[in-house]
Design a protein around this motif. Sequence first.
Motif, mmCIF file in Angstrom:
data_model
loop_
_atom_site.group_PDB
_atom_site.id
_atom_site.type_symbol
_atom_site.label_atom_id
_atom_site.label_comp_id
_atom_site.label_asym_id
_atom_site.label_seq_id
_atom_site.Cartn_x
_atom_site.Cartn_y
_atom_site.Cartn_z
ATOM 1 N N ASN A 230 0.843 -1.194 0.000
ATOM 2 C CA ASN A 230 0.000 0.000 0.000
ATOM 3 C C ASN A 230 0.877 1.242 0.000
ATOM 4 N N GLY A 231 1.004 1.880 -1.152
ATOM 5 C CA GLY A 231 1.829 3.071 -1.261
ATOM 6 C C GLY A 231 1.027 4.352 -1.398
ATOM 7 N N HIS A 232 -0.247 4.298 -1.076
ATOM 8 C CA HIS A 232 -1.099 5.480 -1.203
ATOM 9 C C HIS A 232 -0.627 6.572 -0.248
ATOM 10 N N PRO A 233 -0.538 7.824 -0.693
ATOM 11 C CA PRO A 233 -0.026 8.893 0.178
ATOM 12 C C PRO A 233 -0.863 9.132 1.431
ATOM 13 N N ALA A 234 -2.138 8.775 1.413
ATOM 14 C CA ALA A 234 -2.980 8.972 2.596
ATOM 15 C C ALA A 234 -2.968 7.771 3.532
ATOM 16 N N PHE A 235 -2.257 6.713 3.144
ATOM 17 C CA PHE A 235 -2.220 5.516 3.980
ATOM 18 C C PHE A 235 -1.426 5.794 5.241
ATOM 19 N N TRP B 250 -1.212 -0.284 8.685
ATOM 20 C CA TRP B 250 -2.009 -1.483 8.906
ATOM 21 C C TRP B 250 -1.940 -1.775 10.393
#
Length: 98
Positions: A39-44, A47
């Motif tokens: 998961n490389g989404h900037p808003a992540f 986990w």
Amino acid sequence: MSPQRRLRLREAPLARTGAELGEVLDFVREEIAPFPTGNGHPAFFAWVNSPPAPAGINAELLASAINATCGMGENALRRRALSRVPSLTSSAFEERSP
């Protein structure tokens, strides 16, 4: 994971034969383990994963050993284990009489 690596993995042909265990472990170490979440989404943010429980690890090991014989006809242990599942789950999953 770089787009080039992702493309290479996605388009790699499937092997027609099995591989030696060492080769499989090398592949996992080099191609899978470095990218555990993907998961490389900037808003992540993160986990939240619980650590494995030792009892769960042992249960998985035993289950895999039992499943190896499920096609041989003797499934008494499996039936007994499955009969106990409703008592471990919520009433939504309990057996219902026809």
